[in-house]
Design a protein around this motif. Structure first.
Motif, PDB file in Angstrom:
ATOM      1  N   CYS A  48       0.829  -1.214   0.000  1.00 46.37           N
ATOM      2  CA  CYS A  48       0.000   0.000   0.000  1.00 46.37           C
ATOM      3  C   CYS A  48       0.862   1.262   0.000  1.00 46.37           C
ATOM      4  O   CYS A  48       0.545   2.225  -0.694  1.00 46.37           O
ATOM      5  CB  CYS A  48      -0.930   0.001   1.206  1.00 46.37           C
ATOM      6  SG  CYS A  48      -2.311  -1.098   1.042  1.00 46.37           S
ATOM      7  N   ILE A  49       1.928   1.241   0.776  1.00 46.27           N
ATOM      8  CA  ILE A  49       2.819   2.401   0.821  1.00 46.27           C
ATOM      9  C   ILE A  49       3.469   2.635  -0.536  1.00 46.27           C
ATOM     10  O   ILE A  49       3.552   3.766  -1.013  1.00 46.27           O
ATOM     11  CB  ILE A  49       3.881   2.220   1.924  1.00 46.27           C
ATOM     12  CG1 ILE A  49       3.211   2.283   3.298  1.00 46.27           C
ATOM     13  CG2 ILE A  49       4.980   3.268   1.806  1.00 46.27           C
ATOM     14  CD1 ILE A  49       4.104   1.878   4.439  1.00 46.27           C
ATOM     15  N   SER A  51       2.251   1.660  -3.437  1.00 50.29           N
ATOM     16  CA  SER A  51       1.238   2.029  -4.427  1.00 50.29           C
ATOM     17  C   SER A  51       0.797   3.478  -4.293  1.00 50.29           C
ATOM     18  O   SER A  51       0.186   4.020  -5.213  1.00 50.29           O
ATOM     19  CB  SER A  51       0.039   1.098  -4.338  1.00 50.29           C
ATOM     20  OG  SER A  51      -0.657   1.295  -3.132  1.00 50.29           O
ATOM     21  N   ILE A  52       1.091   4.117  -3.165  1.00 52.01           N
ATOM     22  CA  ILE A  52       0.789   5.537  -3.025  1.00 52.01           C
ATOM     23  C   ILE A  52       1.658   6.347  -3.991  1.00 52.01           C
ATOM     24  O   ILE A  52       1.206   7.312  -4.597  1.00 52.01           O
ATOM     25  CB  ILE A  52       1.016   6.010  -1.578  1.00 52.01           C
ATOM     26  CG1 ILE A  52      -0.051   5.423  -0.665  1.00 52.01           C
ATOM     27  CG2 ILE A  52       1.010   7.535  -1.478  1.00 52.01           C
ATOM     28  CD1 ILE A  52       0.184   5.673   0.799  1.00 52.01           C
ATOM     29  N   TYR A  53       2.896   5.947  -4.149  1.00 48.82           N
ATOM     30  CA  TYR A  53       3.846   6.677  -4.970  1.00 48.82           C
ATOM     31  C   TYR A  53       3.937   6.161  -6.407  1.00 48.82           C
ATOM     32  O   TYR A  53       4.347   6.882  -7.296  1.00 48.82           O
ATOM     33  CB  TYR A  53       5.239   6.628  -4.333  1.00 48.82           C
ATOM     34  CG  TYR A  53       5.256   7.266  -2.974  1.00 48.82           C
ATOM     35  CD1 TYR A  53       5.159   8.641  -2.837  1.00 48.82           C
ATOM     36  CD2 TYR A  53       5.328   6.498  -1.826  1.00 48.82           C
ATOM     37  CE1 TYR A  53       5.145   9.238  -1.592  1.00 48.82           C
ATOM     38  CE2 TYR A  53       5.329   7.084  -0.575  1.00 48.82           C
ATOM     39  CZ  TYR A  53       5.235   8.453  -0.467  1.00 48.82           C
ATOM     40  OH  TYR A  53       5.225   9.032   0.772  1.00 48.82           O
ATOM     41  N   ILE A  54       3.580   4.912  -6.633  1.00 50.71           N
ATOM     42  CA  ILE A  54       3.686   4.304  -7.961  1.00 50.71           C
ATOM     43  C   ILE A  54       2.319   3.750  -8.353  1.00 50.71           C
ATOM     44  O   ILE A  54       1.694   3.030  -7.570  1.00 50.71           O
ATOM     45  CB  ILE A  54       4.725   3.158  -7.967  1.00 50.71           C
ATOM     46  CG1 ILE A  54       6.097   3.670  -7.565  1.00 50.71           C
ATOM     47  CG2 ILE A  54       4.777   2.487  -9.325  1.00 50.71           C
ATOM     48  CD1 ILE A  54       7.109   2.569  -7.351  1.00 50.71           C
ATOM     49  N   GLU A  55       1.874   4.058  -9.532  1.00 48.40           N
ATOM     50  CA  GLU A  55       0.600   3.531 -10.038  1.00 48.40           C
ATOM     51  C   GLU A  55       0.751   2.054 -10.370  1.00 48.40           C
ATOM     52  O   GLU A  55       1.553   1.676 -11.225  1.00 48.40           O
ATOM     53  CB  GLU A  55       0.182   4.296 -11.291  1.00 48.40           C
ATOM     54  CG  GLU A  55      -1.073   3.798 -11.920  1.00 48.40           C
ATOM     55  CD  GLU A  55      -2.297   4.540 -11.437  1.00 48.40           C
ATOM     56  OE1 GLU A  55      -3.375   3.967 -11.528  1.00 48.40           O
ATOM     57  OE2 GLU A  55      -2.158   5.667 -10.965  1.00 48.40           O
ATOM     58  N   ILE A  56       0.000   1.199  -9.682  1.00 51.29           N
ATOM     59  CA  ILE A  56       0.049  -0.241  -9.928  1.00 51.29           C
ATOM     60  C   ILE A  56      -1.271  -0.639 -10.580  1.00 51.29           C
ATOM     61  O   ILE A  56      -2.335  -0.501  -9.981  1.00 51.29           O
ATOM     62  CB  ILE A  56       0.268  -1.021  -8.627  1.00 51.29           C
ATOM     63  CG1 ILE A  56       1.598  -0.639  -8.008  1.00 51.29           C
ATOM     64  CG2 ILE A  56       0.208  -2.511  -8.887  1.00 51.29           C
ATOM     65  CD1 ILE A  56       1.844  -1.250  -6.662  1.00 51.29           C
ATOM     66  N   THR A  57      -1.197  -1.129 -11.803  1.00 47.31           N
ATOM     67  CA  THR A  57      -2.408  -1.511 -12.523  1.00 47.31           C
ATOM     68  C   THR A  57      -2.669  -3.011 -12.464  1.00 47.31           C
ATOM     69  O   THR A  57      -3.737  -3.463 -12.803  1.00 47.31           O
ATOM     70  CB  THR A  57      -2.312  -1.076 -14.002  1.00 47.31           C
ATOM     71  OG1 THR A  57      -1.161  -1.682 -14.569  1.00 47.31           O
ATOM     72  CG2 THR A  57      -2.215   0.428 -14.110  1.00 47.31           C
ATOM     73  N   SER A  58      -1.696  -3.781 -12.030  1.00 45.79           N
ATOM     74  CA  SER A  58      -1.838  -5.228 -12.001  1.00 45.79           C
ATOM     75  C   SER A  58      -2.209  -5.696 -10.602  1.00 45.79           C
ATOM     76  O   SER A  58      -1.765  -5.143  -9.605  1.00 45.79           O
ATOM     77  CB  SER A  58      -0.523  -5.876 -12.420  1.00 45.79           C
ATOM     78  OG  SER A  58      -0.585  -7.264 -12.226  1.00 45.79           O
TER      79      SER A  58
END
Length: 82
Positions: A48-49, A51-58
């Motif tokens: 979660c931490i 994904s706050i900074y990096i867009e995760i589409t998978s």
């Protein structure tokens, strides 16, 4: 992903570790599952931490982080006992 998914992955990894690892026989089922749940929750929080900074589409990446967190905590516990 929800926390309930993190806990479910932790339970599955804890059961799998108990069944697969022969050296883990001195650890109770309850302890194995609890350690894996702790690892899965920590892996989920790290995911979660990130994904706050990096867009995760998978959806594959978060599941991988849950499994690696659970396995990592179980391995650290086993190493600390030796």
């Amino acid at each position: 992903m929800e926390v309930s998914t993190w806990i479910l992955v932790g339970v599955i990894v804890g059961i799998a570790a108990k069944l697969i690892l022969k050296d883990f026989s001195h650890v109770l089922w309850r302890d194995s599952i609890l350690l894996a749940i702790i690892g899965a929750i920590s892996g989920g929080l790290i995911s979660c931490i990130i994904s706050i900074y990096i867009e995760i589409t998978s959806e594959v990446y978060p599941v991988g982080s849950l499994i690696s967190g659970a396995v990592g905590v179980l391995l650290l516990y086993q190493i600390s006992l030796k």
